[in-house]
Write an enzyme that holds these catalytic residues in place. Structure first.
Site, PDB file in Angstrom:
ATOM      1  N   GLY A  89     -24.414 -54.538  33.885  1.00  0.00           N
ATOM      2  CA  GLY A  89     -25.846 -54.320  33.787  1.00  0.00           C
ATOM      3  C   GLY A  89     -26.236 -52.934  33.346  1.00  0.00           C
ATOM      4  N   CYS A  90     -25.274 -52.082  33.018  1.00  0.00           N
ATOM      5  CA  CYS A  90     -25.586 -50.691  32.706  1.00  0.00           C
ATOM      6  C   CYS A  90     -24.864 -50.252  31.456  1.00  0.00           C
ATOM      7  CB  CYS A  90     -25.190 -49.792  33.875  1.00  0.00           C
ATOM      8  SG  CYS A  90     -25.473 -48.042  33.559  1.00  0.00           S
ATOM      9  N   GLY A  91     -25.607 -49.628  30.532  1.00  0.00           N
ATOM     10  CA  GLY A  91     -24.988 -49.193  29.292  1.00  0.00           C
ATOM     11  C   GLY A  91     -24.534 -47.758  29.285  1.00  0.00           C
ATOM     12  N   CYS A  93     -23.358 -46.053  32.456  1.00  0.00           N
ATOM     13  CA  CYS A  93     -22.667 -45.677  33.692  1.00  0.00           C
ATOM     14  C   CYS A  93     -21.385 -44.912  33.367  1.00  0.00           C
ATOM     15  CB  CYS A  93     -22.334 -46.911  34.509  1.00  0.00           C
ATOM     16  SG  CYS A  93     -23.790 -47.848  35.026  1.00  0.00           S
TER      17      CYS A  93
END
Length: 245
Positions: A89-91, A93
């Site tokens: 869900g994170c680009g 991190c």
């Protein structure tokens, strides 16, 4: 007893010229599209032709994508190496430097004018073009629509960034002109989503959910028309390319 389908999510490691770059959690489908799309949207390469080869190896721990790019590109990448572990869900991190997070793509060359009829057609088609989500209820989708709203490509993944990268790869592999179509995503329009789209020259984004403030700022700065809350009963335009561009 009823059967329940669940979405696959596995570690996906990307190496460039034998140097580890990133590990993403992703759905293990359309890997060639993902490799190309990620390489383009992260500005690792400038054109599809610069991805010389892609080899997928299934390991006990996950899947390794070994990519070959021109030496000059690999050298430039080494200078901004971020070696991160990204979740679905994170680009950003694990990114080590602020400039890697807030990479500012150039202004897109052109933005297509999309009619409300075309947008509604794309949304209606996308609802029926998500087989993984229909089975699992756990995936995002990114779709590439022609000017009339008909969908040319759809890609799914547990991560919204991954779905977009897979779609970018599919569009590039097909040789489609990004100036003649538009992007529809089933997620929110985050800064990273707009950043990836701008990097490859996409000028119109429609998101089913909301955009973030930083996404709106970047869309304005790069000349992208950004639509949020795109539903069958309407939508909201958060950024619009000037007619003087």
């Amino acid at each position: 007893m009823a059967e329940d389908w669940v979405a696959a999510e596995v570690p996906l490691a990307i190496d460039y010229n034998d140097a580890p770059h990133v590990v993403m959690m992703a759905t293990p489908d359309d890997l060639a599209d993902f490799a190309l799309g990620f390489s383009l949207s992260e500005a690792v390469i400038a054109t599809p032709a610069e991805l010389n080869s892609c080899t997928a190896t299934t390991l006990l721990e996950g899947i390794r994508l070994s990519l070959r790019i021109p030496p000059a590109r690999a050298q430039a990448l080494a200078q901004r190496r971020r070696n991160l572990v990204g979740n679905s869900g994170c680009g950003v991190c694990g990114t080590q430097h602020l400039e890697d997070v807030l990479r500012h793509p150039p202004r897109v060359a052109a933005a297509i004018a999309v009619s409300e009829v075309a947008l509604q057609r794309a949304l209606a088609e996308l609802e029926h073009r998500q087989p993984l989500n229909a089975l699992t209820g756990a995936t995002h989708a990114a779709a590439w629509a022609r000017a009339d709203g008909s969908l040319a490509h759809v890609r799914e993944d547990v991560g919204r960034h991954n779905a977009l990268d897979k779609l970018i790869g599919a569009v590039a592999r097909a040789g489609d002109d990004v100036r003649t179509g538009f992007l529809v995503v089933t997620s929110r329009a985050s800064y990273e989503m707009v950043q990836k789209a701008a990097t490859v020259g996409i000028g119109f984004i429609a998101a089913i959910s909301a955009p973030t403030a930083l996404a709106i700022h970047l869309a304005d700065a790069t000349g992208i028309t950004l639509v949020g809350f795109a539903r069958d009963d309407g939508h909201v335009v958060y950024a619009r390319r000037s007619t003087e561009d």
